[in-house]
Design a protein around this motif. Sequence first.
Motif, short mmCIF file in Angstrom:
data_model
loop_
_atom_site.label_atom_id
_atom_site.label_comp_id
_atom_site.label_asym_id
_atom_site.label_seq_id
_atom_site.Cartn_x
_atom_site.Cartn_y
_atom_site.Cartn_z
N ARG A 233 18.50 45.22 47.53
CA ARG A 233 19.87 45.56 47.53
C ARG A 233 20.78 44.54 46.66
O ARG A 233 20.34 43.37 46.24
CB ARG A 233 20.49 45.00 49.24
N TYR A 234 21.80 45.07 46.08
CA TYR A 234 22.55 44.49 45.01
C TYR A 234 23.74 43.96 45.38
O TYR A 234 24.45 44.96 46.19
CB TYR A 234 22.57 45.27 43.77
N PHE A 235 24.31 42.87 45.48
CA PHE A 235 25.62 42.61 46.00
C PHE A 235 26.46 41.85 44.63
O PHE A 235 25.90 41.11 44.00
CB PHE A 235 25.68 41.52 46.82
N ARG A 236 27.69 42.24 44.69
CA ARG A 236 28.72 41.37 43.67
C ARG A 236 29.71 40.81 44.23
O ARG A 236 30.26 41.37 45.30
CB ARG A 236 29.29 42.69 42.91
N GLU A 237 29.71 39.63 43.93
CA GLU A 237 31.19 38.74 44.49
C GLU A 237 32.50 39.23 43.84
O GLU A 237 32.40 39.22 42.63
CB GLU A 237 30.78 37.28 44.29
N ASP A 238 33.37 39.39 44.41
CA ASP A 238 34.69 40.15 44.05
C ASP A 238 35.54 39.24 43.13
O ASP A 238 35.78 39.54 42.05
CB ASP A 238 35.58 40.35 45.17
N GLU A 239 35.62 37.92 43.39
CA GLU A 239 36.30 37.18 42.76
C GLU A 239 36.00 36.66 41.13
O GLU A 239 36.39 36.63 40.42
CB GLU A 239 36.73 35.79 43.49
N THR A 240 34.61 36.30 41.40
CA THR A 240 34.12 35.78 40.05
C THR A 240 32.81 36.83 39.24
O THR A 240 32.65 36.64 38.26
CB THR A 240 32.97 34.69 40.23
N GLY A 241 32.60 37.85 40.21
CA GLY A 241 31.85 38.83 39.58
C GLY A 241 30.45 38.54 39.66
O GLY A 241 29.47 39.32 39.04
N ARG A 242 29.84 37.42 40.27
CA ARG A 242 28.57 37.04 40.10
C ARG A 242 27.74 37.91 41.13
O ARG A 242 28.17 38.56 42.04
CB ARG A 242 28.53 35.53 40.82
N GLY A 243 26.52 38.27 40.59
CA GLY A 243 25.65 39.18 41.38
C GLY A 243 24.40 38.81 42.07
O GLY A 243 23.98 37.45 41.59
#
Length: 110
Positions: free
Chosen positions: A54-64
Amino acid sequence: MHRATQYRQGDVLLVAATDLLPGSRPVEPTDGRVILARGEVTGHAHIMAAERVRYFREDETGRGFIQVHGPGPVALRHEEHAPVNVEPGLYEVRRQREYRPRVQAALVAD
């Protein structure tokens, strides 16, 4: 068995993580593949099969981040590199940067 805390393939570095950042949201796979990065020069991609990843992105910084599930490793693949077998766990996905003295840091071209 010892679990690696880092995996590297070309310009992609996976670093073991303990938690997702708040605001992290799942990213849907593309054609059964999780795409971690695309090469700017060749267009080739660093990918993993989506069945156990599963891949996740953090909204504020774009970190994956990726979460690898299952009883054994999942291959990280790229057309120009040997596969890297990634053990189950949570990892932050980072892009490697080139160091160039007196020049602004740049992403590694892959």
